[in-house]
Design a protein around this motif. Structure first.
Motif, PDB file in Angstrom:
ATOM      1  N   GLN A   1      30.343  48.514  44.950  1.00  0.00           N
ATOM      2  CA  GLN A   1      30.578  49.440  43.839  1.00  0.00           C
ATOM      3  C   GLN A   1      31.990  49.410  43.275  1.00  0.00           C
ATOM      4  OE1 GLN A   1      29.423  53.222  45.457  1.00  0.00           O
ATOM      5  NE2 GLN A   1      27.247  52.726  45.410  1.00  0.00           N
ATOM      6  N   ILE A   2      32.993  49.107  44.108  1.00  0.00           N
ATOM      7  CA  ILE A   2      34.381  49.135  43.629  1.00  0.00           C
ATOM      8  C   ILE A   2      35.129  47.879  44.071  1.00  0.00           C
ATOM      9  CG2 ILE A   2      34.516  51.661  43.476  1.00  0.00           C
ATOM     10  CD1 ILE A   2      35.926  51.744  46.137  1.00  0.00           C
ATOM     11  N   ASP A   3      36.178  47.559  43.329  1.00  0.00           N
ATOM     12  CA  ASP A   3      36.936  46.329  43.605  1.00  0.00           C
ATOM     13  C   ASP A   3      37.844  46.431  44.816  1.00  0.00           C
ATOM     14  OD1 ASP A   3      35.830  44.990  41.410  1.00  0.00           O
ATOM     15  OD2 ASP A   3      37.343  45.800  40.054  1.00  0.00           O
ATOM     16  N   GLU A   4      38.448  47.591  45.028  1.00  0.00           N
ATOM     17  CA  GLU A   4      39.332  47.791  46.159  1.00  0.00           C
ATOM     18  C   GLU A   4      38.942  49.070  46.879  1.00  0.00           C
ATOM     19  OE1 GLU A   4      43.355  45.477  44.856  1.00  0.00           O
ATOM     20  OE2 GLU A   4      43.318  47.647  44.556  1.00  0.00           O
ATOM     21  N   LEU A   5      39.072  49.047  48.188  1.00  0.00           N
ATOM     22  CA  LEU A   5      38.635  50.186  48.985  1.00  0.00           C
ATOM     23  C   LEU A   5      39.526  50.387  50.192  1.00  0.00           C
ATOM     24  CD1 LEU A   5      35.881  49.084  51.364  1.00  0.00           C
ATOM     25  CD2 LEU A   5      36.334  47.651  49.396  1.00  0.00           C
ATOM     26  N   THR A   6      39.423  51.578  50.755  1.00  0.00           N
ATOM     27  CA  THR A   6      40.081  51.892  52.029  1.00  0.00           C
ATOM     28  C   THR A   6      39.008  52.488  52.940  1.00  0.00           C
ATOM     29  OG1 THR A   6      40.674  54.183  51.542  1.00  0.00           O
ATOM     30  CG2 THR A   6      42.242  52.465  50.834  1.00  0.00           C
ATOM     31  N   THR A   7      39.403  52.762  54.160  1.00  0.00           N
ATOM     32  CA  THR A   7      38.450  53.385  55.074  1.00  0.00           C
ATOM     33  C   THR A   7      38.085  54.800  54.619  1.00  0.00           C
ATOM     34  OG1 THR A   7      40.271  54.027  56.535  1.00  0.00           O
ATOM     35  CG2 THR A   7      39.067  52.002  57.093  1.00  0.00           C
ATOM     36  N   ASP A   8      38.928  55.442  53.814  1.00  0.00           N
ATOM     37  CA  ASP A   8      38.553  56.752  53.244  1.00  0.00           C
ATOM     38  C   ASP A   8      37.245  56.636  52.476  1.00  0.00           C
ATOM     39  OD1 ASP A   8      40.769  58.106  54.225  1.00  0.00           O
ATOM     40  OD2 ASP A   8      41.643  58.513  52.245  1.00  0.00           O
ATOM     41  N   ASP A   9      37.111  55.565  51.695  1.00  0.00           N
ATOM     42  CA  ASP A   9      35.888  55.362  50.907  1.00  0.00           C
ATOM     43  C   ASP A   9      34.673  55.167  51.808  1.00  0.00           C
ATOM     44  OD1 ASP A   9      37.271  55.271  48.300  1.00  0.00           O
ATOM     45  OD2 ASP A   9      38.088  53.378  49.053  1.00  0.00           O
ATOM     46  N   VAL A  10      34.877  54.435  52.885  1.00  0.00           N
ATOM     47  CA  VAL A  10      33.777  54.176  53.823  1.00  0.00           C
ATOM     48  C   VAL A  10      33.403  55.458  54.573  1.00  0.00           C
ATOM     49  CG1 VAL A  10      33.018  52.784  55.792  1.00  0.00           C
ATOM     50  CG2 VAL A  10      34.491  51.768  54.015  1.00  0.00           C
ATOM     51  N   TRP A  11      34.424  56.203  55.033  1.00  0.00           N
ATOM     52  CA  TRP A  11      34.147  57.461  55.736  1.00  0.00           C
ATOM     53  C   TRP A  11      33.355  58.426  54.854  1.00  0.00           C
ATOM     54  CZ3 TRP A  11      33.890  58.419  60.580  1.00  0.00           C
ATOM     55  CH2 TRP A  11      34.716  57.767  61.486  1.00  0.00           C
ATOM     56  N   ALA A  12      33.630  58.443  53.552  1.00  0.00           N
ATOM     57  CA  ALA A  12      32.906  59.347  52.653  1.00  0.00           C
ATOM     58  C   ALA A  12      31.403  59.073  52.696  1.00  0.00           C
ATOM     59  CB  ALA A  12      33.434  59.212  51.225  1.00  0.00           C
ATOM     60  N   ILE A  13      31.027  57.807  52.750  1.00  0.00           N
ATOM     61  CA  ILE A  13      29.604  57.444  52.824  1.00  0.00           C
ATOM     62  C   ILE A  13      29.042  57.775  54.201  1.00  0.00           C
ATOM     63  CG2 ILE A  13      27.937  55.554  52.657  1.00  0.00           C
ATOM     64  CD1 ILE A  13      29.255  56.358  49.975  1.00  0.00           C
ATOM     65  N   VAL A  14      29.764  57.422  55.253  1.00  0.00           N
ATOM     66  CA  VAL A  14      29.296  57.699  56.624  1.00  0.00           C
ATOM     67  C   VAL A  14      29.050  59.196  56.796  1.00  0.00           C
ATOM     68  CG1 VAL A  14      29.964  57.679  59.065  1.00  0.00           C
ATOM     69  CG2 VAL A  14      30.363  55.657  57.642  1.00  0.00           C
ATOM     70  N   GLU A  15      29.962  60.009  56.293  1.00  0.00           N
ATOM     71  CA  GLU A  15      29.825  61.461  56.445  1.00  0.00           C
ATOM     72  C   GLU A  15      28.636  62.005  55.662  1.00  0.00           C
ATOM     73  OE1 GLU A  15      33.795  62.667  55.450  1.00  0.00           O
ATOM     74  OE2 GLU A  15      34.534  62.166  57.462  1.00  0.00           O
ATOM     75  N   LEU A  16      28.266  61.355  54.563  1.00  0.00           N
ATOM     76  CA  LEU A  16      27.076  61.782  53.813  1.00  0.00           C
ATOM     77  C   LEU A  16      25.814  61.688  54.665  1.00  0.00           C
ATOM     78  CD1 LEU A  16      27.546  60.219  50.258  1.00  0.00           C
ATOM     79  CD2 LEU A  16      27.612  62.641  50.883  1.00  0.00           C
ATOM     80  N   TYR A  17      25.779  60.698  55.560  1.00  0.00           N
ATOM     81  CA  TYR A  17      24.618  60.514  56.435  1.00  0.00           C
ATOM     82  C   TYR A  17      24.603  61.497  57.596  1.00  0.00           C
ATOM     83  CZ  TYR A  17      23.198  56.272  54.028  1.00  0.00           C
ATOM     84  OH  TYR A  17      22.769  55.390  53.087  1.00  0.00           O
ATOM     85  N   GLY A  18      25.727  62.151  57.857  1.00  0.00           N
ATOM     86  CA  GLY A  18      25.789  63.139  58.929  1.00  0.00           C
ATOM     87  C   GLY A  18      25.628  62.548  60.314  1.00  0.00           C
ATOM     88  N   ILE A  19      25.987  61.268  60.459  1.00  0.00           N
ATOM     89  CA  ILE A  19      25.865  60.608  61.758  1.00  0.00           C
ATOM     90  C   ILE A  19      27.118  60.900  62.566  1.00  0.00           C
ATOM     91  CG2 ILE A  19      25.652  58.385  62.937  1.00  0.00           C
ATOM     92  CD1 ILE A  19      23.178  59.126  61.343  1.00  0.00           C
ATOM     93  N   SER A  20      26.946  61.438  63.751  1.00  0.00           N
ATOM     94  CA  SER A  20      28.094  61.669  64.629  1.00  0.00           C
ATOM     95  C   SER A  20      28.085  60.602  65.717  1.00  0.00           C
ATOM     96  CB  SER A  20      28.024  63.070  65.229  1.00  0.00           C
ATOM     97  OG  SER A  20      26.866  63.185  66.009  1.00  0.00           O
ATOM     98  N   GLY A  21      29.103  60.639  66.546  1.00  0.00           N
ATOM     99  CA  GLY A  21      29.140  59.697  67.656  1.00  0.00           C
ATOM    100  C   GLY A  21      30.086  58.544  67.411  1.00  0.00           C
ATOM    101  N   GLY A  22      30.735  58.526  66.254  1.00  0.00           N
ATOM    102  CA  GLY A  22      31.682  57.464  65.968  1.00  0.00           C
ATOM    103  C   GLY A  22      33.105  57.942  66.174  1.00  0.00           C
ATOM    104  N   ASP A  23      33.831  57.269  67.023  1.00  0.00           N
ATOM    105  CA  ASP A  23      35.242  57.570  67.210  1.00  0.00           C
ATOM    106  C   ASP A  23      35.984  57.002  66.007  1.00  0.00           C
ATOM    107  OD1 ASP A  23      38.024  56.969  68.034  1.00  0.00           O
ATOM    108  OD2 ASP A  23      37.346  57.815  69.943  1.00  0.00           O
ATOM    109  N   PRO A  24      36.914  57.740  65.416  1.00  0.00           N
ATOM    110  CA  PRO A  24      37.630  57.224  64.245  1.00  0.00           C
ATOM    111  C   PRO A  24      38.288  55.863  64.467  1.00  0.00           C
ATOM    112  CG  PRO A  24      38.108  59.538  64.538  1.00  0.00           C
ATOM    113  CD  PRO A  24      37.305  59.101  65.740  1.00  0.00           C
ATOM    114  N   ARG A  25      38.684  55.564  65.699  1.00  0.00           N
ATOM    115  CA  ARG A  25      39.279  54.252  65.981  1.00  0.00           C
ATOM    116  C   ARG A  25      38.259  53.127  65.873  1.00  0.00           C
ATOM    117  NH1 ARG A  25      41.642  55.627  71.688  1.00  0.00           N
ATOM    118  NH2 ARG A  25      39.625  56.648  71.685  1.00  0.00           N
ATOM    119  N   GLY A  26      36.989  53.470  65.824  1.00  0.00           N
ATOM    120  CA  GLY A  26      35.945  52.460  65.694  1.00  0.00           C
ATOM    121  C   GLY A  26      35.818  51.902  64.294  1.00  0.00           C
TER     122      GLY A  26
END
Length: 103
Positions: free
Chosen positions: A37-62
């Motif tokens: 969807q976008i040309d440049e991204l950070t992990t903030d962008d990825v976390w936004a999608i992961v959080e939409l799914y409401g999946i827990s169990g991921g350590d931020p260092r992962g």
């Protein structure tokens, strides 16, 4: 010769295993979704999608290994730039900016 234990070995040993394998699956898919969807991204962008799914169990260092795997798969490429995190829990720390190879 004596075996050497490097910083990278220590880092890998300290990196947590993801408690919920579904978290890794969602995170991998989120990187691809954002990169499509976008040309440049950070992990903030990825976390936004992961959080939409409401999946827990991921350590931020992962998230680092998720991004490295996406780079190895040709989905994204590292840049030399950083951007400040907008996520409250990150306290504005610098994040690597990644370039999408899917656009």
């Amino acid at each position: 010769p004596e075996a050497r234990f490097t910083f990278c070995d220590a880092h890998r040993a300290a990196t947590p295993r993801v408690a919920d394998p579904r978290w890794r699956e969602v995170a991998d898919a989120a990187v691809r979704q954002v990169a499509a969807q976008i040309d440049e991204l950070t992990t903030d962008d990825v976390w936004a999608i992961v959080e939409l799914y409401g999946i827990s169990g991921g350590d931020p260092r992962g998230m680092g290994p998720v991004m490295d795997a996406a780079a190895a798969a040709g989905v994204i490429r590292r840049t030399q730039r950083t951007a400040r995190s907008a996520r409250r829990e990150c306290h504005g720390r610098p994040l690597r900016v990644w370039r999408s190879l899917m656009r």
